[in-house]
Every structure is written in C-alpha cells, then in structure tokens.
Design an enzyme around this catalytic site. Structure first.
Site, PDB file in Angstrom:
ATOM      1  N   ASP A  81      11.385  -9.421  23.582  1.00 30.66           N
ATOM      2  CA  ASP A  81      10.291  -8.056  22.533  1.00 30.66           C
ATOM      3  C   ASP A  81      12.301  -7.660  21.852  1.00 30.66           C
ATOM      4  OD1 ASP A  81       8.879  -6.956  20.648  1.00 30.66           O
ATOM      5  OD2 ASP A  81       8.503  -5.249  22.608  1.00 30.66           O
ATOM      6  N   HIS A 174       7.370   2.830  16.920  1.00 28.86           N
ATOM      7  CA  HIS A 174       6.960   2.837  19.323  1.00 28.86           C
ATOM      8  C   HIS A 174       6.856   4.288  19.632  1.00 28.86           C
ATOM      9  CE1 HIS A 174       9.393  -0.256  16.953  1.00 28.86           C
ATOM     10  NE2 HIS A 174       8.359  -1.237  18.676  1.00 28.86           N
ATOM     11  N   GLY A 175       6.266   4.229  20.269  1.00 32.38           N
ATOM     12  CA  GLY A 175       6.171   5.576  21.203  1.00 32.38           C
ATOM     13  C   GLY A 175       4.463   6.494  20.585  1.00 32.38           C
ATOM     14  N   HIS A 203       4.199  -4.436  15.111  1.00 34.03           N
ATOM     15  CA  HIS A 203       4.256  -2.989  16.428  1.00 34.03           C
ATOM     16  C   HIS A 203       3.759  -1.317  16.313  1.00 34.03           C
ATOM     17  CE1 HIS A 203       8.415  -5.609  17.403  1.00 34.03           C
ATOM     18  NE2 HIS A 203       8.034  -6.149  16.587  1.00 34.03           N
ATOM     19  N   GLY A 204       4.323  -0.739  16.906  1.00 37.44           N
ATOM     20  CA  GLY A 204       3.840  -0.151  17.364  1.00 37.44           C
ATOM     21  C   GLY A 204       2.706   0.597  18.079  1.00 37.44           C
ATOM     22  N   SER A 206       0.527   1.688  20.015  1.00 37.91           N
ATOM     23  CA  SER A 206      -0.074   2.129  21.287  1.00 37.91           C
ATOM     24  C   SER A 206      -0.022   3.616  20.084  1.00 37.91           C
ATOM     25  CB  SER A 206       0.849   3.182  21.687  1.00 37.91           C
ATOM     26  OG  SER A 206       1.050   1.939  23.019  1.00 37.91           O
ATOM     27  N   ALA A 227       2.430  -1.501  23.595  1.00 35.20           N
ATOM     28  CA  ALA A 227       3.907  -1.133  25.363  1.00 35.20           C
ATOM     29  C   ALA A 227       3.535   0.465  25.757  1.00 35.20           C
ATOM     30  CB  ALA A 227       4.783  -1.314  24.385  1.00 35.20           C
ATOM     31  N   THR A 228       3.271   1.390  24.897  1.00 35.16           N
ATOM     32  CA  THR A 228       3.445   2.959  25.532  1.00 35.16           C
ATOM     33  C   THR A 228       2.068   3.242  26.741  1.00 35.16           C
ATOM     34  OG1 THR A 228       4.819   3.879  23.281  1.00 35.16           O
ATOM     35  CG2 THR A 228       3.590   5.096  25.291  1.00 35.16           C
TER      36      THR A 228
HETATM   37  P1  13P Z   1       4.063   1.225  21.422  1.00 32.66           P
HETATM   38  O1  13P Z   1       4.973   1.437  22.531  1.00 32.66           O
HETATM   39  O2  13P Z   1       4.173   1.779  19.979  1.00 32.66           O
HETATM   40  O3  13P Z   1       2.663   0.580  22.260  1.00 32.66           O
HETATM   41  O4  13P Z   1       4.812  -0.644  20.599  1.00 32.66           O
HETATM   42  C1  13P Z   1       4.989  -1.543  21.115  1.00 32.66           C
HETATM   43  C2  13P Z   1       6.312  -2.569  20.585  1.00 32.66           C
HETATM   44  O5  13P Z   1       5.652  -2.839  19.131  1.00 32.66           O
HETATM   45  C3  13P Z   1       6.870  -3.182  21.095  1.00 32.66           C
HETATM   46  O6  13P Z   1       7.327  -3.859  20.661  1.00 32.66           O
END
Ligand code: 13P
Length: 279
Positions: A81, A174-175, A203-204, A206, A227-228
């Site tokens: 990633d 992200h976050g 992406h992003g 969460s 991810a988050t």
């Molecule tokens: P989040 O941490 O906002 O879920 O984003 C994940 C992501 O896009 C990793 O590249």
C-alpha cells in the site's frame, strides 16, 4: 490461495462488487481478516504500508501474510500500500507481494506517469499488477481536500502507465473523519466512462457512511481500503480484555477476542462491498 492483483480485480469486475482491502499490522490482524474472508467466502486483499516491509517488521510480517494467504481457502492478494518509490516496490516484490501500489500522487503529472510506468514494466515480468494514484488522497488531519481526479487525466494516466487499477481522489481521506464525508459519485461515474471502465480504488474507507460506500461500489469502485478502523477494532478489544478480571495472561489466549473483533469488523465490510458469497 495466494493470487495476484489482476485475479481479484477481475473477479470484482465480473461480479460488479469491490474487493475489500484490509491493512494488516501483525499476525492477529492477518488472522482476523483471513478468518472473515473464509467465513463469508470472499476474495480479499491484505495490504501493508511500506514501513511494515522494512527492517524487523519486514522480516516477520510478510512471511505471516504469505503463510495465511497460501493456507486460505479463498483468493488472497498480498499488496503493498502506498509505495513511494522503486526502493519500496522492489523490496515488496522480494517480500513476496503479488500486488503493488506505486503512489506518485504528490509528483507532477508527467513524473507520476513516468515512475508508475517503470514500476508497471518491472512488475509485468513477474505477473504482478500495479495500482496507481492520481489526485492526492490526503489525511483527515489535512486542512481541506482541494484536489480531485479529473476524468481526462485519469484516461491519460491509465493509457500511459498501464496500471491495473487507479486510486482516485473523490472526497475521501485517510484516518478518522471529523465529519462523515460525501463521495463525488458523479465524478466516479465520469472517470469510469472516460477510462472504459477501469477498476477504481477508494482509499480512506474508515468512517465513510455505508450508503456512500454502496453508491461508490455501484458507480465502479472495485477495491475498497480499510485501515484505521481495523486498528480500532483490535485495540479497543485489547483494552476491554485488559479490564476483564478473568483475562488470560498467556498472550495467544489473550489475543483470541481481539482477533475475533477484527474478524467481526472485516465481516461487516465484506458484506458492505458485496464481496460475500463470491467464491
Ligand atoms: P483508512 O485508514 O481511512 O481506513 O484508509 C485506509 C487506506 O486507504 C489505506 O491506504
């Protein structure tokens, strides 16, 4: 089974859904994500940030992911990633990755194209496909997202680089969001039209409202990143465990509930992107 990026993307394209891409950080998050995918019969991507392929974590985490993927009864792609340069993408290939993201989104357009093209060419000899990024997808702590991917640039970028899928800036970051984001669905549709239906990556994931994600998938998102929220699922459960008077001390036993919490979270996301029951 361990598969490459092309394999999971073509499953998603044919079925009209998105592959959930879960960022993993340790053995327990790998276990939770794979258990969820197996239970729901879903293809899945396990992805790691470049720092987790460097030095100590690189020695330990990649073999764990590979072992889990090979043993899994569903297709699992092991993806890098946000690789920023050829150093990281080459390292990821050495670690056994079967999908690579080259993120040149902070570079000028032509430099992003040139770097991404070089990585696509190298990876093509190894039957590994590449995700590119166009229009920088920042962090929720940035002041404001003012950069959005245009359909025209996306078309040129895909034609010149040969990426298998493209991460686009359409309103996510992200976050943890301060307020729930709204996706630019019309832009997603326009990019799909301009690129003859190229698989798009969001992406992003969460904290994006479920309805927005569903609309994004219907419009052509074929890889959806989380991810988050995986970190929170795992850490919140560890914290709860620590409060329990009868908690296990042996770490493998202690980790059973946090693994389960990651699995439960991943299952909700697999269903949300309609990847369940597909294998
Ligand atoms: P989040 O941490 O906002 O879920 O984003 C994940 C992501 O896009 C990793 O590249």
């Amino acid at each position: 089974m361990l598969v490459n990026l092309k394999t999971v993307l073509s499953l998603a394209e044919t079925g009209g859904y998105a592959i959930p891409a879960f960022n993993v950080y340790n053995m327990e998050t790998v276990m939770g994500a794979v258990k969820a995918a197996e239970e729901l019969r879903a293809p899945v991507i396990l992805q790691v940030y470049p720092r987790l392929m460097n030095e100590e974590a690189g020695y330990y985490l990649s073999p764990v992911i590979l072992a889990a993927a090979k043993k899994a009864t569903v297709p699992v792609c092991f993806h890098l990633d946000h690789g920023p340069s050829e150093l990281e993408t080459t390292r990821a290939i050495r670690c056994g990755a079967t999908g690579i993201m080259l993120d040149g989104s902070t570079l000028p357009f032509e430099e992003n194209i040139a770097l991404t093209r070089r990585v696509v060419d190298t990876c093509s000899y190894l039957d590994i496909q590449v995700e590119g990024e166009l229009g920088h997808i920042g962090s929720t702590s940035d002041k404001e997202q003012d950069e959005f991917t245009t359909p025209e640039d996306a078309k040129t970028f895909i034609e010149k680089t040969g990426v298998a899928c493209l991460a686009v800036a359409v309103g996510t970051a992200h976050g943890r969001y301060k307020k729930p984001p709204k996706l630019d669905i019309e832009r997603i549709k326009a990019i799909r039209r301009a690129t003859d239906g190229a698989p798009l990556v969001l992406h992003g994931g969460s904290g994006v409202p479920d309805e927005e994600i569903k609309k994004g998938v219907a419009a052509g998102v074929r890889k959806m990143n989380f991810a988050t929220d995986i970190c929170y699922a795992f850490l919140d459960s560890c914290q709860e465990e620590l409060q329990r008077p009868d908690r296990a001390i042996a770490i493998d036993n202690f980790m059973k509930r946090p693994i389960e919490a990651v699995k439960e979270f991943c299952m909700t996301r697999i269903k949300l992107v309609a990847a369940d029951g597909k294998v």
